[in-house]
Write an enzyme that holds these catalytic residues in place. Structure first.
Site, PDB file in Angstrom:
ATOM      1  N   ASP A 131     -11.197   3.001   3.851  1.00 57.13           N
ATOM      2  CA  ASP A 131     -11.544   1.584   3.672  1.00 57.13           C
ATOM      3  C   ASP A 131     -13.064   1.375   3.656  1.00 57.13           C
ATOM      4  O   ASP A 131     -13.540   0.311   3.278  1.00 57.13           O
ATOM      5  CB  ASP A 131     -10.955   0.753   4.824  1.00 57.13           C
ATOM      6  CG  ASP A 131      -9.660   0.056   4.421  1.00 57.13           C
ATOM      7  OD1 ASP A 131      -9.477  -0.194   3.211  1.00 57.13           O
ATOM      8  OD2 ASP A 131      -8.843  -0.237   5.308  1.00 57.13           O
ATOM      9  N   GLN A 181      -4.757  -1.666   9.260  1.00 56.54           N
ATOM     10  CA  GLN A 181      -4.568  -2.965   8.628  1.00 56.54           C
ATOM     11  C   GLN A 181      -5.179  -4.049   9.515  1.00 56.54           C
ATOM     12  O   GLN A 181      -4.898  -4.126  10.704  1.00 56.54           O
ATOM     13  CB  GLN A 181      -3.058  -3.222   8.425  1.00 56.54           C
ATOM     14  CG  GLN A 181      -2.738  -4.498   7.689  1.00 56.54           C
ATOM     15  CD  GLN A 181      -3.278  -4.523   6.265  1.00 56.54           C
ATOM     16  OE1 GLN A 181      -3.187  -3.554   5.524  1.00 56.54           O
ATOM     17  NE2 GLN A 181      -3.872  -5.648   5.870  1.00 56.54           N
ATOM     18  N   LYS A 232       0.846  -1.203   0.000  1.00 55.72           N
ATOM     19  CA  LYS A 232       0.000   0.000   0.000  1.00 55.72           C
ATOM     20  C   LYS A 232       0.882   1.254   0.000  1.00 55.72           C
ATOM     21  O   LYS A 232       0.602   2.225  -0.696  1.00 55.72           O
ATOM     22  CB  LYS A 232      -0.936  -0.020   1.220  1.00 55.72           C
ATOM     23  CG  LYS A 232      -2.030  -1.065   1.080  1.00 55.72           C
ATOM     24  CD  LYS A 232      -2.843  -1.278   2.336  1.00 55.72           C
ATOM     25  CE  LYS A 232      -3.816  -2.445   2.108  1.00 55.72           C
ATOM     26  NZ  LYS A 232      -4.593  -2.823   3.301  1.00 55.72           N
TER      27      LYS A 232
END
Ligand code: NAP
Length: 295
Positions: free
Chosen positions: A121, A98, A54
């Site tokens: 997200d 994460q 990422k």
């Protein structure tokens, strides 16, 4: 029939090209560089690989990334305090945590601490609710990437039978909602579904996200179906495979995504899209939302 391969790598590369241009434009027009904060708690090796990818992807398109690493023994409060601090920092336009978090963390509390305007997200309850009513500003990245693969491949969605195998909060459920939003007739299957094949065989569009190698075999697929394999599984011999028996399913489907090289490259790319959209919104740029048709 031999299926046409949907090339996720090449579609993702085009989207990233578009991302680079938008970042440049934003810098020139308003002096703003999109900023992403990435949180990782613990030392899970797979998570470390995803975080590295990422961060590389951010650098590739000009997004400034900031990594925040916490050890397994750090408390949830320490992590939440940092998330709140960055939620108020105007240089940060996206915050991602994460997953998975260590088991002693309360996932809802951690995700709930992210400012909903920076929840790139799309896991904050506010954005999940937005998805249900068709107005989320941060579509979750994996299903968002699948929608883009379908659109780029010219797949008609309205009125088609779509079957989603897998009902997780991050892939299966948002995938089903996005397909409903586009007027598909959607069935969602999960581990307790009886006789999976009776559902999959009806699918014009079959999306598989279960995490089980060879779950979908050739005879389970309708002739001419479009098959999107989200699954990523590492076999004992080290090979990376999806959830479909690729050889057999390719002979029945009209289009199929490979693993690797299908959905995977899109997931990280859509994270970039959501971060840049957020930065554009913060700069009050008109048309800040990336319309799918633009990508
Ligand atoms: P998850 O949280 O483990 O959810 C798996 C889902 O599949 C659950 O809903 C489960 O049903 C269902 N399932 C499991 N076995 C099944 C079976 N035999 N038949 C039908 N349904 C079954 O996994 P996830 O996070 O959604 O990820 C799914 C897969 O996609 C994994 O392989 C993951 O690595 C991959 N993935 C790929 C990307 C990408 O970028 N390509 C991104 C995210 C995830 P229950 O709800 O009943 O347990």
């Amino acid at each position: 029939m031999t299926a046409k391969i949907i090339d996720g790598k090449s579609i993702a590369a085009n989207v990233r090209h578009n991302c680079r241009s938008r970042v440049e434009l934003l810098k020139r027009s308003s002096g703003i560089t999109p900023g992403l904060a990435v949180f990782m708690v613990g030392e899970d090796p797979a998570s470390a690989v995803y975080v590295r990818k990422k961060i590389q992807a951010c650098a590739d398109v000009g997004i400034q990334s900031h990594k925040f690493l916490f050890s397994h023994s750090d408390t949830q409060d320490v992590v939440i305090d940092k998330i709140r601090e960055l939620s108020a920092d105007p240089r940060i336009h996206g915050i991602l945590v994460q997953l998975p978090l260590p088991k002693h963390f309360d996932l809802k509390a951690v995700l709930g601490a992210i400012d909903q305007e920076k929840d790139i997200d799309g896991f904050h309850l506010y954005n999940v609710g937005g998805l249900v009513v068709g107005s989320t500003v941060f579509p979750p990245c994996t299903p968002y990437g699948v929608m883009l693969l379908l659109d780029n491949s010219g797949v008609e969605i309205a009125g088609r039978n779509a079957v989603v195998v897998g009902a997780s909060n991050i892939v299966g459920k948002p995938m089903a909602l996005m397909l409903m939003q586009r007027e598909a007739t959607v069935s969602v299957c999960h581990a307790k579904t009886r006789d999976l094949a009776q559902f999959t065989i009806l699918a014009d569009i079959l999306i598989v996200a279960a995490g089980c190698p060879n779950l979908i075999t050739g005879p389970m697929v309708k002739s001419g179906a479009v098959v999107i394999d989200v699954g990523i599984n590492r076999l004992p011999n080290g090979q990376l495979v999806g959830d479909c028996d690729f050889e057999a399913v390719s002979k029945r489907a009209s289009m199929i995504t490979p693993v690797p090289g299908g959905v995977g490259p899109m997931t990280v790319t859509m994270l970039l899209v959501n971060t840049i959209s957020s930065a554009m919104r913060s700069a009050n740029v008109a048309n800040a939302d990336f319309a799918l048709a633009d990508l």
